[in-house]
Design an enzyme around this catalytic site. Structure first.
Site, PDB file in Angstrom:
ATOM      1  CD  GLU A   1      -3.225   0.420   0.400  1.00  0.00           C
ATOM      2  OE1 GLU A   1      -3.679   1.165  -0.487  1.00  0.00           O
ATOM      3  OE2 GLU A   1      -3.684  -0.707   0.643  1.00  0.00           O
TER       4      GLU A   1
ATOM      5  CG  ASP B   1      -0.547   5.175  -0.924  1.00  0.00           C
ATOM      6  OD1 ASP B   1      -1.336   4.877  -1.828  1.00  0.00           O
ATOM      7  OD2 ASP B   1      -0.795   5.014   0.283  1.00  0.00           O
TER       8      ASP B   1
ATOM      9  CB  SER C   1      -5.040   2.404  -2.163  1.00  0.00           C
ATOM     10  OG  SER C   1      -4.976   1.136  -2.785  1.00  0.00           O
TER      11      SER C   1
ATOM     12  CG  ASP D   1     -20.234  11.315 -17.736  1.00  0.00           C
ATOM     13  OD1 ASP D   1     -20.127  10.804 -16.597  1.00  0.00           O
ATOM     14  OD2 ASP D   1     -21.313  11.693 -18.210  1.00  0.00           O
TER      15      ASP D   1
ATOM     16  N   GLY E   1     -23.150  12.264 -16.248  1.00  0.00           N
ATOM     17  CA  GLY E   1     -23.027  13.196 -15.135  1.00  0.00           C
ATOM     18  C   GLY E   1     -22.545  12.500 -13.879  1.00  0.00           C
TER      19      GLY E   1
ATOM     20  CG  ASP F   1     -21.611   7.610 -11.743  1.00  0.00           C
ATOM     21  OD1 ASP F   1     -20.784   7.083 -10.982  1.00  0.00           O
ATOM     22  OD2 ASP F   1     -21.358   7.906 -12.926  1.00  0.00           O
TER      23      ASP F   1
END
Length: 708
Positions: A392, A396, A621, A662, A687, A689
């Site tokens: 992780e 990052d 992540s 989109d 749009g 959601d």
């Protein structure tokens, strides 16, 4: 009677009881275990919070006369810091119970009082707290909590929001179950598929014809009917391709590298296989297969005399391009010059909890392989164990620095210091009390809302408001479990008839980042069949919502908060969206709650250097540092105008749709386990959601919009 009632009322208000934490599934109480001294964090009630919120919205909202006119950390502290009397009353009470003054510390912003080394006897006597030790066998984690809650005197409860360090269970990630196996069958056990770019490999355990496991790498069986190979059949778009795997490596589980060893150990445990079971890893398999189109697999073991039953793999696999910083820059439209920051005051950060560290050697290797020529400087805050890197943390820092180069990047590590305590609060208070808080912060961590107390979440939200008021940008991953609970063992949405929102993604004061995956099926036509039965295939690569049902290892988290009301900045777009979600029963979600995510970014197939190996990784992540790095690049220009972004959402929701790509394909009914999908989920649409938010970032347009 009235005198008795008054006496009873007097007794009741002399103390305030705080409920015990819900014990998550999988945690076991340990009796007879020596108890360790605990660190207690008293969240002191702050002043003028209504003024703070007004300033927060003023500096964050386009059109306000105070837009981007941020306060200094000192100005914010002076506005909201608890009174001197508040600090003194709690400090005096702690010393009266026998806690040494040297162990009591007031943090720099004077809103948290920390008592270290508090013995369980003191907690039992003064807090009416039964300290209990808990252990989580599958993860090896442990914690201590007040198993029955705790009590505070009324005069203390009146000046304290809550006491941290006594009720929190550390977050545990799901262990995804393997493919279901028929114990009466001799079909090979497929443990894991590893999809690549137009090829894949398999990790499997071939069984002898009598159903027993092979006990030697030569795959000799005791019935003199030895294993000669495994036939793999792949079906894509109606066309079948077959190969017999003969050139493969086979060995006992304990001899495989750690990455594969974890999978065969899980298989041994789930299927009750002996430790001597032999597992095989195939060479890459390529059949002229296409990326992004589902492939159905069948496996059958071949013996010197006959064949096994067929192992039908019910869930298709999807091949696809691997993702690197250059792939992301090209797709989202970031030029080479824009990727290299110039302003000396620019900064970004990744926050790491629960023992997630990074290896500087892995980071250097990643930069070399990814062609990152101007990586910038890493500033370490806290502890980093370079010998125990986490996937992780590696993801990052490698991607935030790989996309936004030549900028100071903080690796903000809490290490194991907060084990058993609330990490968000400890982290954000450290950031706000630093001399120069990083301008953009990426956080790939979250909990289920229902696992945290509202007192705690509201206090964290106050700290998030303070961050926005001083111009700090916070981006949180939206979670990897779709509408499902992230806590292992939680009731399924079918059982509870309710979705499980996650925090801090559900906070109205942060930007939540959902996940997408690259696909050639980003248009509705591209997964359909003509009236003549011919499948429609497309070649242009776009994006769909990340979901385990379409080949991702995770599903983009999204939904509606059960705790926080919907903020004004998103009411219009969410109202429009809700008109399209009529098939979901109303009890499953709170339609008036804060809706998330706000934006999205790619979350699939990121190549990470981990322990000197290349590890493909998925997750929101990955999306959070990707989006955060783009904000750093925008800040680099704004800083030349003595500005920076601060809290993003009111600005993002005010922009025209062409600032975003989109996403109109996909849903988030599944989680990380394809066998336990919810019967309902939010769907993507034109749009905003509740799967991908406003969409992914059209960088050139957004860059021009926000810097002009």
């Amino acid at each position: 009677r009235s005198v008795l009632f008054l006496l009873l009322l007097c007794c009741l208000v002399q103390s305030v009881r705080f409920d015990a934490a819900r014990i998550p599934q999988g945690w076991k109480e340990q009796e007879g275990v020596p108890l360790s001294p605990m660190t207690l964090t008293f969240a002191l009630k702050q002043r003028n919070l209504d003024q703070l919120e007004k300033i927060f919205w003023d500096v964050s909202t386009p059109g306000s006369p105070h837009y981007r006119q941020f306060l200094s950390p000192t100005e914010v502290s002076d506005l909201v810091a608890p009174t001197h009397d508040t600090v003194q009353v709690v400090h005096k009470w702690l010393t009266q119970m026998g806690i040494n003054k040297a162990k009591i510390e007031l943090n720099p912003s004077k809103d948290f009082l920390i008592a270290r080394g508090v013995e369980s006897e003191i907690l039992a006597k003064f807090f009416q707290c039964d300290v209990a030790a808990f252990y989580h066998p599958s993860s090896g984690r442990s914690t201590q909590i007040c198993s029955n809650g705790y009590t505070l005197p009324a005069e203390i409860a009146n000046v304290v929001d809550f006491v941290g360090g006594v009720s929190y269970f550390p977050n545990i990630k799901h262990s995804v179950p393997l493919q279901a196996v028929d114990s009466t069958s001799n079909a090979p056990i497929l443990v894991k598929t590893f999809p690549g770019d137009e090829n894949f490999s398999l990790f499997y355990a071939p069984l002898c014809s009598d159903g027993d496991t092979a006990g030697s790498p030569s795959l000799v069986c005791g019935d003199d009917n030895d294993i000669t190979g495994v036939k793999v059949t792949a079906t894509q778009n109606g066309f079948q391709h077959s190969i017999v795997l003969q050139n493969r490596a086979c060995m006992n589980c304990s001899l495989w590298p750690s990455a594969l060893q974890s999978y065969c150990q899980q298989a041994n445990a789930e299927y009750s296989l002996p430790a001597s079971t032999v597992y095989c890893h195939s060479n890459p398999i390529a059949f002229s297969l296409k990326n992004y189109i589902p492939i159905h697999l069948e496996l059958r073991t071949q013996y010197s005399n006959g064949v096994s039953a067929v192992a039908n793999i019910t869930q298709p696999i999807y091949l696809g391009e691997f993702v690197t910083p250059s792939v992301l820059r090209e797709y989202y439209g970031i030029s080479g010059a824009q990727a290299i920051c110039q302003h000396p005051s620019n900064s970004q950060s990744v926050a790491e909890f629960l023992g997630q560290y990074y290896s500087p050697a892995d980071l250097v290797s990643f930069f070399k392989m990814a062609g990152v020529n101007y990586p910038g400087h890493v500033e370490l805050v806290g502890f980093n164990n370079v010998t125990l890197p986490g996937i992780e943390a590696s993801l990052d820092i490698q991607y935030i620095m790989g996309i936004a180069q030549n900028v100071t990047t903080y690796f903000w590590s809490l290490g194991n210091l907060h084990e058993g305590q609330e990490p968000f609060l400890e982290w954000i208070t450290q950031v706000l009390n630093s001399q120069r808080p990083p301008l953009v912060n990426s956080i790939s961590y979250g909990d289920d809302e229902n696992s945290l107390t509202s007192d705690y979440m509201n206090r964290v939200n106050t700290e998030f408001m303070k961050a926005g008021t001083v111009g700090v940008t916070l981006l949180f991953s939206s979670g990897d479990n779709g509408v499902n609970a992230a806590t292992p063992g939680s009731p399924s949405c079918t059982q509870s008839q309710k979705f499980t929102p996650g925090f801090p993604a559900s906070s109205p004061y942060v930007t939540a980042v959902g996940g997408t995956q690259f696909s050639t099926r980003s248009e509705g036509f591209c997964s359909q069949i003509t009236q003549y039965g011919v499948p429609i295939t497309c070649n242009a690569v776009g994006e769909i919502a990340a979901s385990i049902s379409t080949g991702s290892r995770i599903t983009s988290g999204g939904g509606f908060s059960d705790v926080f009301p919907m903020p004004d900045y998103q009411k219009q777009v969410v109202s429009d969206y809700l008109q399209s979600q009529t098939s979901i029963p109303s009890q499953y979600y709170n339609s008036s709650g804060r809706a998330y995510p706000d934006i999205s970014a790619c979350a699939r197939n990121f190549l990470v250097v981990y322990e000197d190996e290349i590890h493909p990784t998925d997750g929101t992540s990955a999306a959070a540092p990707t989006a955060a790095a783009m904000m750093t690049l925008i800040n680099d220009v704004l800083l030349t105008k003595h500005q920076n972004l601060g809290f993003l959402n009111p600005t993002l929701y005010s922009l025209s749709p062409n600032n975003f790509n989109d996403i109109i394909q996909g849903d988030n009914s599944c989680g990380e386990d394809v066998t336990a999908c919810c019967p309902y989920g939010f769907t993507t649409t034109f749009g905003w959601d509740a799967v991908t938010g406003l969409g992914t970032i059209n960088f050139q347009t957004l860059f021009q919009t926000l810097t002009s």
